[in-house]
Design a protein around this motif. Structure first.
Motif, PDB file in Angstrom:
ATOM      1  N   THR A 191       0.837  -1.423  -0.012  1.00  0.00           N
ATOM      2  CA  THR A 191      -0.149   0.003  -0.012  1.00  0.00           C
ATOM      3  C   THR A 191       0.807   1.153  -0.078  1.00  0.00           C
ATOM      4  OG1 THR A 191      -1.677  -1.442   1.114  1.00  0.00           O
ATOM      5  CG2 THR A 191      -2.057   1.198   1.263  1.00  0.00           C
ATOM      6  N   TYR A 192       2.147   1.435   0.724  1.00  0.00           N
ATOM      7  CA  TYR A 192       2.814   2.325   0.812  1.00  0.00           C
ATOM      8  C   TYR A 192       4.029   2.086   0.216  1.00  0.00           C
ATOM      9  CZ  TYR A 192      -0.652   3.338   4.552  1.00  0.00           C
ATOM     10  OH  TYR A 192      -1.612   3.531   5.264  1.00  0.00           O
ATOM     11  N   VAL A 193       4.218   2.690  -1.128  1.00  0.00           N
ATOM     12  CA  VAL A 193       5.352   2.479  -1.928  1.00  0.00           C
ATOM     13  C   VAL A 193       5.902   3.775  -2.248  1.00  0.00           C
ATOM     14  CG1 VAL A 193       5.941   1.562  -4.235  1.00  0.00           C
ATOM     15  CG2 VAL A 193       3.938   0.567  -3.079  1.00  0.00           C
ATOM     16  N   VAL A 194       7.296   3.946  -2.051  1.00  0.00           N
ATOM     17  CA  VAL A 194       7.782   5.195  -2.214  1.00  0.00           C
ATOM     18  C   VAL A 194       7.995   5.670  -3.640  1.00  0.00           C
ATOM     19  CG1 VAL A 194      10.252   6.281  -1.963  1.00  0.00           C
ATOM     20  CG2 VAL A 194       9.343   4.611  -0.426  1.00  0.00           C
ATOM     21  N   GLY A 195       7.524   6.724  -3.942  1.00  0.00           N
ATOM     22  CA  GLY A 195       7.437   7.442  -5.153  1.00  0.00           C
ATOM     23  C   GLY A 195       6.142   7.200  -5.855  1.00  0.00           C
ATOM     24  N   GLU A 196       5.108   6.404  -5.152  1.00  0.00           N
ATOM     25  CA  GLU A 196       3.776   5.940  -5.589  1.00  0.00           C
ATOM     26  C   GLU A 196       2.896   6.381  -4.746  1.00  0.00           C
ATOM     27  OE1 GLU A 196       3.419   2.072  -6.893  1.00  0.00           O
ATOM     28  OE2 GLU A 196       5.392   2.079  -8.114  1.00  0.00           O
ATOM     29  N   THR A 197       2.885   6.259  -3.609  1.00  0.00           N
ATOM     30  CA  THR A 197       1.670   6.639  -2.456  1.00  0.00           C
ATOM     31  C   THR A 197       2.423   7.367  -1.547  1.00  0.00           C
ATOM     32  OG1 THR A 197       2.072   4.324  -1.217  1.00  0.00           O
ATOM     33  CG2 THR A 197       0.376   4.639  -3.177  1.00  0.00           C
ATOM     34  N   ILE A 198       3.511   7.248  -1.295  1.00  0.00           N
ATOM     35  CA  ILE A 198       4.354   7.852  -0.169  1.00  0.00           C
ATOM     36  C   ILE A 198       5.439   8.845  -0.759  1.00  0.00           C
ATOM     37  CG2 ILE A 198       3.392   6.872   1.807  1.00  0.00           C
ATOM     38  CD1 ILE A 198       5.953   5.265   1.734  1.00  0.00           C
ATOM     39  N   ALA A 199       6.146   9.901  -0.174  1.00  0.00           N
ATOM     40  CA  ALA A 199       7.013  10.321  -0.866  1.00  0.00           C
ATOM     41  C   ALA A 199       6.820  11.034  -2.451  1.00  0.00           C
ATOM     42  CB  ALA A 199       8.369   9.772  -0.827  1.00  0.00           C
ATOM     43  N   ILE A 200       5.714  11.577  -2.411  1.00  0.00           N
ATOM     44  CA  ILE A 200       5.169  12.048  -3.760  1.00  0.00           C
ATOM     45  C   ILE A 200       5.024  13.567  -4.051  1.00  0.00           C
ATOM     46  CG2 ILE A 200       3.960   9.878  -4.327  1.00  0.00           C
ATOM     47  CD1 ILE A 200       1.298  11.273  -3.588  1.00  0.00           C
ATOM     48  N   THR A 201       5.415  14.469  -3.043  1.00  0.00           N
ATOM     49  CA  THR A 201       5.447  15.824  -3.052  1.00  0.00           C
ATOM     50  C   THR A 201       6.428  15.739  -4.455  1.00  0.00           C
ATOM     51  OG1 THR A 201       5.259  16.235  -0.788  1.00  0.00           O
ATOM     52  CG2 THR A 201       6.001  17.964  -2.368  1.00  0.00           C
ATOM     53  N   PRO A 202       5.780  16.780  -5.237  1.00  0.00           N
ATOM     54  CA  PRO A 202       6.410  17.048  -6.775  1.00  0.00           C
ATOM     55  C   PRO A 202       7.637  17.820  -6.397  1.00  0.00           C
ATOM     56  CG  PRO A 202       4.155  17.616  -6.943  1.00  0.00           C
ATOM     57  CD  PRO A 202       4.262  17.340  -5.491  1.00  0.00           C
ATOM     58  N   GLY A 203       8.780  17.257  -7.149  1.00  0.00           N
ATOM     59  CA  GLY A 203      10.285  17.824  -6.855  1.00  0.00           C
ATOM     60  C   GLY A 203      11.242  17.278  -7.857  1.00  0.00           C
ATOM     61  N   LYS A 204      12.283  17.800  -7.847  1.00  0.00           N
ATOM     62  CA  LYS A 204      13.219  17.334  -8.713  1.00  0.00           C
ATOM     63  C   LYS A 204      14.650  17.130  -7.994  1.00  0.00           C
ATOM     64  CE  LYS A 204      10.839  18.129 -12.726  1.00  0.00           C
ATOM     65  NZ  LYS A 204      10.765  16.921 -13.514  1.00  0.00           N
ATOM     66  N   VAL A 205      15.500  16.155  -8.314  1.00  0.00           N
ATOM     67  CA  VAL A 205      16.938  16.074  -7.765  1.00  0.00           C
ATOM     68  C   VAL A 205      17.718  17.236  -8.548  1.00  0.00           C
ATOM     69  CG1 VAL A 205      18.890  14.547  -7.306  1.00  0.00           C
ATOM     70  CG2 VAL A 205      16.536  13.674  -7.096  1.00  0.00           C
ATOM     71  N   ILE A 206      18.317  17.959  -8.130  1.00  0.00           N
ATOM     72  CA  ILE A 206      19.117  18.913  -8.514  1.00  0.00           C
ATOM     73  C   ILE A 206      20.482  18.773  -8.367  1.00  0.00           C
ATOM     74  CG2 ILE A 206      17.202  20.428  -8.702  1.00  0.00           C
ATOM     75  CD1 ILE A 206      18.773  22.016  -6.346  1.00  0.00           C
ATOM     76  N   PHE A 207      20.920  17.812  -7.510  1.00  0.00           N
ATOM     77  CA  PHE A 207      22.361  17.797  -7.254  1.00  0.00           C
ATOM     78  C   PHE A 207      22.633  16.159  -6.636  1.00  0.00           C
ATOM     79  CE2 PHE A 207      25.910  17.611  -3.960  1.00  0.00           C
ATOM     80  CZ  PHE A 207      27.055  18.041  -4.849  1.00  0.00           C
ATOM     81  N   ARG A 208      23.699  15.799  -7.051  1.00  0.00           N
ATOM     82  CA  ARG A 208      24.259  14.482  -6.458  1.00  0.00           C
ATOM     83  C   ARG A 208      25.538  14.285  -6.329  1.00  0.00           C
ATOM     84  NH1 ARG A 208      22.288  11.179 -10.471  1.00  0.00           N
ATOM     85  NH2 ARG A 208      20.119  11.058  -9.591  1.00  0.00           N
ATOM     86  N   ASN A 209      26.015  13.661  -5.076  1.00  0.00           N
ATOM     87  CA  ASN A 209      27.499  13.320  -5.046  1.00  0.00           C
ATOM     88  C   ASN A 209      27.150  11.828  -4.349  1.00  0.00           C
ATOM     89  OD1 ASN A 209      26.979  13.730  -2.185  1.00  0.00           O
ATOM     90  ND2 ASN A 209      27.923  15.650  -2.017  1.00  0.00           N
ATOM     91  N   ARG A 210      28.400  11.517  -3.748  1.00  0.00           N
ATOM     92  CA  ARG A 210      28.546  10.053  -3.479  1.00  0.00           C
ATOM     93  C   ARG A 210      27.609   9.968  -2.156  1.00  0.00           C
ATOM     94  NH1 ARG A 210      33.948   8.511   0.175  1.00  0.00           N
ATOM     95  NH2 ARG A 210      34.214  10.793   1.215  1.00  0.00           N
ATOM     96  N   LEU A 211      27.306  11.017  -1.458  1.00  0.00           N
ATOM     97  CA  LEU A 211      26.604  10.874  -0.254  1.00  0.00           C
ATOM     98  C   LEU A 211      25.108  11.044  -0.199  1.00  0.00           C
ATOM     99  CD1 LEU A 211      29.006  11.659   2.597  1.00  0.00           C
ATOM    100  CD2 LEU A 211      28.494   9.507   2.055  1.00  0.00           C
ATOM    101  N   ILE A 212      24.562  12.251  -1.068  1.00  0.00           N
ATOM    102  CA  ILE A 212      23.461  12.871  -1.006  1.00  0.00           C
ATOM    103  C   ILE A 212      22.863  13.018  -2.490  1.00  0.00           C
ATOM    104  CG2 ILE A 212      23.948  14.141   1.150  1.00  0.00           C
ATOM    105  CD1 ILE A 212      23.976  16.802  -0.630  1.00  0.00           C
ATOM    106  N   GLU A 213      21.712  13.045  -2.632  1.00  0.00           N
ATOM    107  CA  GLU A 213      20.724  13.758  -3.521  1.00  0.00           C
ATOM    108  C   GLU A 213      19.995  14.888  -2.855  1.00  0.00           C
ATOM    109  OE1 GLU A 213      19.952  10.021  -6.691  1.00  0.00           O
ATOM    110  OE2 GLU A 213      18.335  10.383  -5.163  1.00  0.00           O
ATOM    111  N   LEU A 214      19.994  16.149  -3.520  1.00  0.00           N
ATOM    112  CA  LEU A 214      19.653  17.402  -3.045  1.00  0.00           C
ATOM    113  C   LEU A 214      18.319  17.437  -4.017  1.00  0.00           C
ATOM    114  CD1 LEU A 214      19.409  19.476  -1.126  1.00  0.00           C
ATOM    115  CD2 LEU A 214      20.726  20.907  -2.744  1.00  0.00           C
TER     116      LEU A 214
END
Length: 570
Positions: A191-214
């Protein structure tokens, strides 16, 4: 011929260089630690020896315990007045049930034994307080595991449920056990799937390194407060606790109130990341995000908010920025985050030189620590609610409890790099370096007293991970205006406290940098009490410390859509 130890070639283990003898000791301890869940058997032996040796020199305590044992035995030998009628205990459902006198007697004997051992291991003159706490926890674990309520052969409620279902509950329980412990790990929920039913506030990944995505979230208002909000979640769990369903997403709430919101999504490290250190998390995590936001929105100061471990790291970064004259922060918010670890709650029972030595040996075998092992330590402290009742429900009664979104998030566990986790536990919990002004960033120590931006600190009343009185110690350390909020709920549920959530309340008090110190008890007397969610309080606090609203900024080029890729890694 004398033995030439210098001829032995040192062995490199992660960032450490060990002699073969030390590497062998580490391997042996790591093997044993696999069986003990990373806990040191030496720590338990130290506590038992301390107790036994002091008890041996306390004849008065011995006589007292003998008398208590005799009194308890006499009570158990006397049938209760209501024996043979309704059972004094309660069923798992919470309703009274008819049962046997044997079960009633077993429960009385169990409770009497537990009480006697509590009396035996407390109040022993000369015994170290820490050892008393360790023994109390270990004894509590043992008695919760041995409770007759958990035994099918003893508990008539379990027996009746088995008879009523013709034993099918045991078959379902066996299936549940096999699914949980054999074969590939199943998703916590469909029921609770990341990117489908939860964590779905619209946004973009604008940066990535070996430890984070922003992640930058899409604005929903035509104008926004110019100062962006940066959320630094704990890397011990995944970031989307603050972006669950749309109804209880703190990130969505902020966006709808006209804030430009960024959030860090931490990588789920593997054994290849075992040499990543705490300062890597500061530089490539918090500071990398600050740098990207400053490039995208130049000249705008940042409202930075850190949750739990992320709040501790944000405090380190903020203190280093203040020391070095970096004024890019507009404010600092701490959600259930500790900066002083003298009263850190229940985790302190697992922190000592010997405990960390064994934990290091365990992490050396895997390159880090997985979420299940970290969670097990807290579960043992509340074994009745978190281990044995779920065990009976799932494996004896064959029940499958429905998950909510917070439970699904909690089951989505992450790992911790070996070096970083060891540094964190030793420098914070064991030595309290940050509060003492000994923690170094670069080659110089930092001090939280250098932080002068306004601080909003949140504690929760039922928090066992970061007790609110411990979180409150920021008021002793930072020389700035501090608004402290004490919210109802625990470490997670008290933070996920959206407007409209029934039963929520909070207290709030602002203490100026020039005010005399307000101790926690005085805070409880002076803080204004409110019903409802604390979220609007925080949003208003940030808005009051922001400039006039401006047109919403454009979204920069993106690497991918939110929630990104790091959060999906198992």
């Amino acid at each position: 011929m004398p033995f030439d130890q210098t001829s032995l070639t040192p062995v490199r283990q992660g960032t450490e260089t060990l002699t073969p003898f030390a590497a062998y000791d580490e391997a042996v301890q790591g093997t044993v630690a696999e069986l003990t869940g990373g806990r040191s058997p030496v720590a338990a032996m130290e506590a038992w020896l301390d107790w036994a040796s002091h008890l041996a020199m306390s004849p008065g305590k011995q006589v007292d315990l003998c008398l208590r044992a005799a009194a308890a035995g006499a009570r158990l030998a006397t049938p209760p007045a209501d024996s043979g009628t309704a059972l004094s205990g309660t069923a798992l459902s919470g309703t009274a049930l008819s049962g046997t006198w044997l079960y009633d007697w077993l429960m009385r004997a169990h409770d009497a034994s537990r009480d006697w051992w509590h009396d035996a291991t407390t109040g022993v003159r000369g015994m170290a307080a820490r050892h008393e706490q360790v023994l109390g926890a270990r004894i509590n674990e043992a008695f919760q595991a041995a409770s007759p309520a958990n035994a099918l052969l003893a508990n008539p409620a379990l027996q009746r449920a088995t008879l009523e279902r013709g034993g099918l509950n045991l078959l379902e329980g066996a299936k549940n056990f096999a699914a949980d412990h054999f074969g590939p790990k199943q998703p916590a929920s469909d029921t609770y799937v990341v990117g489908e039913t939860i964590a779905i506030t619209p946004g973009k990944v604008i940066f990535r390194n070996r430890l984070i995505e922003l992640i930058q979230y899409q604005p929903t208002t035509s104008t926004v407060h110019p100062e962006p909000v940066l959320i630094v979640p704990a890397w011990i769990m995944k970031y989307y606790i603050l972006d669950l369903r749309p109804q209880n997403s703190l990130i969505r709430f902020l966006v709808e109130q006209g804030h430009t919101v960024f959030s860090i999504s931490w990588v789920n490290p593997t054994a290849d990341d075992q040499d990543v250190c705490m300062d890597d998390y500061r530089r490539e995590g918090v500071m990398a995000a600050v740098d990207v936001i400053s490039q995208h929105l130049p000249g705008r100061r940042i409202h930075a908010a850190g949750y739990c471990l992320g709040g501790t790291m944000l405090s380190i970064a903020a203190a280093a920025m203040a020391r070095d004259g970096d004024d890019r922060l507009a404010s600092m918010t701490l959600f259930a985050a500790q900066t002083d670890f003298t009263e850190p709650g229940e985790l302190k029972l697992f922190i000592s030189d010997t405990e960390l030595s064994w934990l290091d040996s365990l992490m050396a075998r895997h390159g880090g620590l997985d979420g299940e092992r970290m969670g097990a330590a807290f579960q043992l402290l509340h074994a009745d609610e978190l281990i044995w009742k779920p065990f009976v429900s799932r494996y004896v009664l064959g029940e499958t409890a429905p998950l909510n979104d917070l439970m699904a998030w909690n089951a989505d566990q992450t790992r911790m790099p070996r070096r970083m986790h060891s540094e964190y536990l030793r420098s914070m919990f064991l030595r309290n370096d940050l509060a003492a002004g000994r923690f170094k960033v670069g080659d110089r120590p930092i001090a939280l007293r250098d932080i002068r931006v306004p601080v909003f600190a949140l504690g929760t009343g039922k928090d066992h991970v970061a007790p609110w009185r411990s979180v409150y110690k920021i008021s002793l350390l930072a020389r700035s205006d501090i608004t402290f909020v004490l919210a109802s709920g625990g470490h997670n549920a008290g933070v996920v406290s959206e407007p409209g959530h029934k039963g929520r309340s909070y207290r709030v008090l602002t203490m100026r940098a020039t005010d005399a110190y307000t101790d926690p008890d005085a805070y409880l007397e002076r803080a204004a009490a409110h019903e409802g969610s604390w979220w609007p309080e925080w949003q208003r606090w940030m808005a009051e410390r922001s400039n006039e609203r401006v047109p919403a900024p454009p979204m920069p080029p993106a690497l991918c859509d939110a929630p990104g890729t790091y959060v999906l890694a198992a």
